[in-house]
Design an enzyme around this catalytic site. Sequence first.
Site, PDB file in Angstrom:
ATOM      1  N   GLU A 126      13.174 -11.743   3.417  1.00 25.57           N
ATOM      2  CA  GLU A 126      12.969 -11.936   1.979  1.00 25.57           C
ATOM      3  C   GLU A 126      13.033 -10.571   1.298  1.00 25.57           C
ATOM      4  O   GLU A 126      12.218  -9.697   1.570  1.00 25.57           O
ATOM      5  CB  GLU A 126      11.593 -12.573   1.750  1.00 25.57           C
ATOM      6  CG  GLU A 126      11.326 -12.855   0.299  1.00 25.57           C
ATOM      7  CD  GLU A 126       9.999 -13.568   0.069  1.00 25.57           C
ATOM      8  OE1 GLU A 126       8.999 -13.175   0.683  1.00 25.57           O
ATOM      9  OE2 GLU A 126       9.987 -14.514  -0.726  1.00 25.57           O
TER      10      GLU A 126
ATOM     11  N   LYS B  73      -8.835 -12.949  -7.084  1.00 29.40           N
ATOM     12  CA  LYS B  73      -8.306 -11.576  -7.170  1.00 29.40           C
ATOM     13  C   LYS B  73      -6.840 -11.596  -7.596  1.00 29.40           C
ATOM     14  O   LYS B  73      -5.996 -12.094  -6.873  1.00 29.40           O
ATOM     15  CB  LYS B  73      -8.395 -10.867  -5.813  1.00 29.40           C
ATOM     16  CG  LYS B  73      -7.969  -9.395  -5.934  1.00 29.40           C
ATOM     17  CD  LYS B  73      -7.786  -8.721  -4.603  1.00 29.40           C
ATOM     18  CE  LYS B  73      -6.357  -8.638  -4.147  1.00 29.40           C
ATOM     19  NZ  LYS B  73      -5.441  -7.916  -5.041  1.00 29.40           N
TER      20      LYS B  73
ATOM     21  N   GLY C 111       1.593 -15.120  -1.591  1.00 32.11           N
ATOM     22  CA  GLY C 111       2.105 -13.766  -1.367  1.00 32.11           C
ATOM     23  C   GLY C 111       2.994 -13.744  -0.147  1.00 32.11           C
ATOM     24  O   GLY C 111       3.630 -14.756   0.187  1.00 32.11           O
TER      25      GLY C 111
ATOM     26  N   THR D  72       4.373 -13.525   3.767  1.00 37.57           N
ATOM     27  CA  THR D  72       4.017 -14.184   5.031  1.00 37.57           C
ATOM     28  C   THR D  72       3.157 -13.242   5.879  1.00 37.57           C
ATOM     29  O   THR D  72       2.205 -13.674   6.537  1.00 37.57           O
ATOM     30  CB  THR D  72       5.307 -14.605   5.759  1.00 37.57           C
ATOM     31  OG1 THR D  72       5.983 -15.553   4.911  1.00 37.57           O
ATOM     32  CG2 THR D  72       5.025 -15.270   7.092  1.00 37.57           C
ATOM     33  N   LEU D  73       3.471 -11.957   5.797  1.00 35.52           N
ATOM     34  CA  LEU D  73       2.701 -10.958   6.548  1.00 35.52           C
ATOM     35  C   LEU D  73       1.214 -11.020   6.186  1.00 35.52           C
ATOM     36  O   LEU D  73       0.339 -11.101   7.051  1.00 35.52           O
ATOM     37  CB  LEU D  73       3.266  -9.576   6.211  1.00 35.52           C
ATOM     38  CG  LEU D  73       2.705  -8.402   6.988  1.00 35.52           C
ATOM     39  CD1 LEU D  73       3.357  -8.356   8.358  1.00 35.52           C
ATOM     40  CD2 LEU D  73       2.984  -7.103   6.233  1.00 35.52           C
TER      41      LEU D  73
ATOM     42  N   GLY E  62      -0.243 -13.450   4.507  1.00 31.28           N
ATOM     43  CA  GLY E  62      -0.722 -14.812   4.762  1.00 31.28           C
ATOM     44  C   GLY E  62      -1.308 -14.931   6.169  1.00 31.28           C
ATOM     45  O   GLY E  62      -2.348 -15.551   6.395  1.00 31.28           O
TER      46      GLY E  62
HETATM   47  P1  NDP Z   1       1.323  -9.154  -0.646  1.00 31.64           P
HETATM   48  O1  NDP Z   1       1.444 -10.401   0.117  1.00 31.64           O
HETATM   49  O2  NDP Z   1       0.909  -7.921   0.085  1.00 31.64           O
HETATM   50  O3  NDP Z   1       0.242  -9.338  -1.831  1.00 31.64           O
HETATM   51  C1  NDP Z   1      -0.177 -10.536  -2.401  1.00 31.64           C
HETATM   52  C2  NDP Z   1      -1.660 -10.452  -2.718  1.00 31.64           C
HETATM   53  O4  NDP Z   1      -2.424 -10.342  -1.516  1.00 31.64           O
HETATM   54  C3  NDP Z   1      -2.055  -9.241  -3.567  1.00 31.64           C
HETATM   55  O5  NDP Z   1      -3.093  -9.600  -4.440  1.00 31.64           O
HETATM   56  C4  NDP Z   1      -2.522  -8.270  -2.499  1.00 31.64           C
HETATM   57  O6  NDP Z   1      -3.307  -7.233  -2.975  1.00 31.64           O
HETATM   58  C5  NDP Z   1      -3.265  -9.199  -1.563  1.00 31.64           C
HETATM   59  N1  NDP Z   1      -3.489  -8.655  -0.243  1.00 31.64           N
HETATM   60  C6  NDP Z   1      -2.793  -7.683   0.402  1.00 31.64           C
HETATM   61  N2  NDP Z   1      -3.333  -7.447   1.627  1.00 31.64           N
HETATM   62  C7  NDP Z   1      -4.374  -8.287   1.756  1.00 31.64           C
HETATM   63  C8  NDP Z   1      -5.325  -8.531   2.797  1.00 31.64           C
HETATM   64  N3  NDP Z   1      -5.311  -7.866   3.940  1.00 31.64           N
HETATM   65  N4  NDP Z   1      -6.259  -9.479   2.593  1.00 31.64           N
HETATM   66  C9  NDP Z   1      -6.284 -10.181   1.455  1.00 31.64           C
HETATM   67  N5  NDP Z   1      -5.437  -9.981   0.430  1.00 31.64           N
HETATM   68  C10 NDP Z   1      -4.477  -9.058   0.577  1.00 31.64           C
HETATM   69  O7  NDP Z   1       2.622  -8.888  -1.425  1.00 31.64           O
HETATM   70  P2  NDP Z   1       3.210  -7.474  -1.870  1.00 31.64           P
HETATM   71  O8  NDP Z   1       2.791  -7.213  -3.218  1.00 31.64           O
HETATM   72  O9  NDP Z   1       2.915  -6.362  -0.898  1.00 31.64           O
HETATM   73  O10 NDP Z   1       4.748  -7.794  -1.785  1.00 31.64           O
HETATM   74  C11 NDP Z   1       5.380  -7.658  -0.517  1.00 31.64           C
HETATM   75  C12 NDP Z   1       6.369  -8.743  -0.279  1.00 31.64           C
HETATM   76  O11 NDP Z   1       5.694  -9.980  -0.272  1.00 31.64           O
HETATM   77  C13 NDP Z   1       7.432  -8.908  -1.351  1.00 31.64           C
HETATM   78  O12 NDP Z   1       8.492  -8.052  -1.189  1.00 31.64           O
HETATM   79  C14 NDP Z   1       7.807 -10.339  -1.154  1.00 31.64           C
HETATM   80  O13 NDP Z   1       8.726 -10.432  -0.108  1.00 31.64           O
HETATM   81  C15 NDP Z   1       6.522 -10.999  -0.747  1.00 31.64           C
HETATM   82  N6  NDP Z   1       5.847 -11.682  -1.856  1.00 31.64           N
HETATM   83  C16 NDP Z   1       5.958 -13.022  -1.918  1.00 31.64           C
HETATM   84  C17 NDP Z   1       5.379 -13.700  -2.956  1.00 31.64           C
HETATM   85  C18 NDP Z   1       5.491 -15.182  -3.059  1.00 31.64           C
HETATM   86  O14 NDP Z   1       5.286 -15.738  -4.143  1.00 31.64           O
HETATM   87  N7  NDP Z   1       5.786 -15.887  -1.995  1.00 31.64           N
HETATM   88  C19 NDP Z   1       4.640 -13.020  -4.023  1.00 31.64           C
HETATM   89  C20 NDP Z   1       4.544 -11.602  -3.837  1.00 31.64           C
HETATM   90  C21 NDP Z   1       5.135 -10.981  -2.786  1.00 31.64           C
HETATM   91  P3  NDP Z   1      -2.613  -5.777  -3.090  1.00 31.64           P
HETATM   92  O15 NDP Z   1      -1.616  -5.940  -4.175  1.00 31.64           O
HETATM   93  O16 NDP Z   1      -3.713  -4.868  -3.391  1.00 31.64           O
HETATM   94  O17 NDP Z   1      -1.943  -5.467  -1.766  1.00 31.64           O
END
Ligand code: NDP
Length: 500
Positions: free
Chosen positions: A400, A193, A246, A248-249, A251
């Site tokens: 972050e 995804k 993505g 930590t929340l 994760g």
């Molecule tokens: P998220 O961690 O929410 O999203 C990353 C991925 O996980 C997206 O594909 C998202 O889909 C998906 N996802 C969200 N909720 C769930 C769930 N319950 N179960 C499974 N998959 C899920 O990142 P955000 O886009 O909300 O960004 C928020 C913050 O996260 C940023 O400000 C940054 O601090 C951090 N971040 C860190 C990254 C890294 O590389 N370490 C990359 C991106 C973000 P959907 O988009 O539909 O929510």
Amino acid sequence: MPSVFTHEFNTPAFKGKVSFSTGLFINGQFVDGSDNTTIDVINPTNGKVVTSVSEATPKDVDIAVEAAQKAFDTVWGLNAPGATRSTLMGKLATLMQENADELAALEALDNGKTFNFARNADIAGSIDCIRYYAGWADKVTGQVLETTEAKLTYTRHEPIGVVGQIIPWNFPLLMMSWKLGPALACGNTIVLKPSEFTPLTAIKMCHLMNEAGFPPGVINVLTGYGGTTGHAISSHMKIEKVAFTGSTLVGRKIMESAAKSNLKNVTLELGGKSPNIIFDDADLEQAVNWAAFGIFYNHGQTCCAGSRIFVQEGIYDEFLKRFTEKTRSIKVGDPFAPETFQGPQVSEIQFNRIMSYIESGKQAGAKVEVGGERQGTEGYFIQPTVFTNVDPSMKIVQEEIFGPVGVVIKFKDEDDVIKQANDTVYGLAAAVFTQNLNRAINTAHRLKAGTAWVNCVNSLNANVPFGGFKQSGIGRELGEYALHNYTSVKAVHVNLGHKM
Ligand code: NDP
């Protein structure tokens, strides 16, 4: 029938027409989601809808898992020799190379990153990664272990089966490649995804995978929301492993779903608040340039961004002067203009989140040295921002931000800075700038981070592992290390004559 995305690029960096189906990619075909709903894709430069893509539901996850399982049992996994997998992956890398400009243009349109960085970093890095793992596909081996002469004992590194992969929007194609490469090389089939904010290059890749000749079902790509499609993947009873990049929340949620479903194997590449340490004896000009690159590259939307810049007291004033000048000189604007360094943030949500961090820094009494405001009135542009006068309790120091916002902090000596640098729940990366070799290596070793850079930042290679200490993640991506995420080790004991 899924809609077709057609777009005519007429930019200084890229001219040309792109046209491809935007359905879910299941069993080698582009199909509508089972609820026939779609997700709008927004251009962050102006907030306008570019196109819409099919939205996957949990039912589509079931269908994709079934296709992936069938492919695993018949044409992939242990049924496809490593050399076959390697050849297909090599063809994919070649097709990515042939379509590199188009992929870069899609990334710039969809994510807002500059065409130049997309072309030279994201797309080039993605091609390297797929090529690198193509090389591994026929070299995944077990060991023969000496036990007794009455026994032959060996291990097999078998593919896990159907694996789920959930990727973010900051490096859409690169994160896809980091996930696909080792999984395919080891013989797994995939349900992936992308982030719904940036689905275009993932969908384009599906067309290239068909062209390369991957059997149907080996790779399935579902555009959908995290709370539904992502959750359905991480909690699926027939997905044996999930890899996530993505926050930590989220994760944490992935681990929870994995634990509550079938205890699937989990790898996580999460956030960071990486320290960048500049000692008095550093090459100042280089330190300024790298520090700016460390925090402002990819608009600060980088998990390993050097967002806490520690500067030793002897050079602090001079560093700050030069660093703010450098920050002021950063060109923010159209991602397709050749001189642009920083485009818009990826989405309105991210824009608002970053602006609220900037506001919280101001409210808490930190000093804005440069930036601190929205840029322009259209799109999600933010001025590159530097704060000083911060203390460790502030949100802008601890959390972050994932935007072009750095804090500069003065320190006394090595012990002082190591303590401050390690004072975070994260541990993804860290950098040290000094011309003293002993100090460089000692500091690199004392920092609690999965990657330590000396006199550089954001430097990654396909064959070098990447991942986090502490709450920055579990497991390593890239290099030989990533292969461990995608095999199950079986020990085989063969009795050579021991009688009962
Ligand atoms: P998220 O961690 O929410 O999203 C990353 C991925 O996980 C997206 O594909 C998202 O889909 C998906 N996802 C969200 N909720 C769930 C769930 N319950 N179960 C499974 N998959 C899920 O990142 P955000 O886009 O909300 O960004 C928020 C913050 O996260 C940023 O400000 C940054 O601090 C951090 N971040 C860190 C990254 C890294 O590389 N370490 C990359 C991106 C973000 P959907 O988009 O539909 O929510």
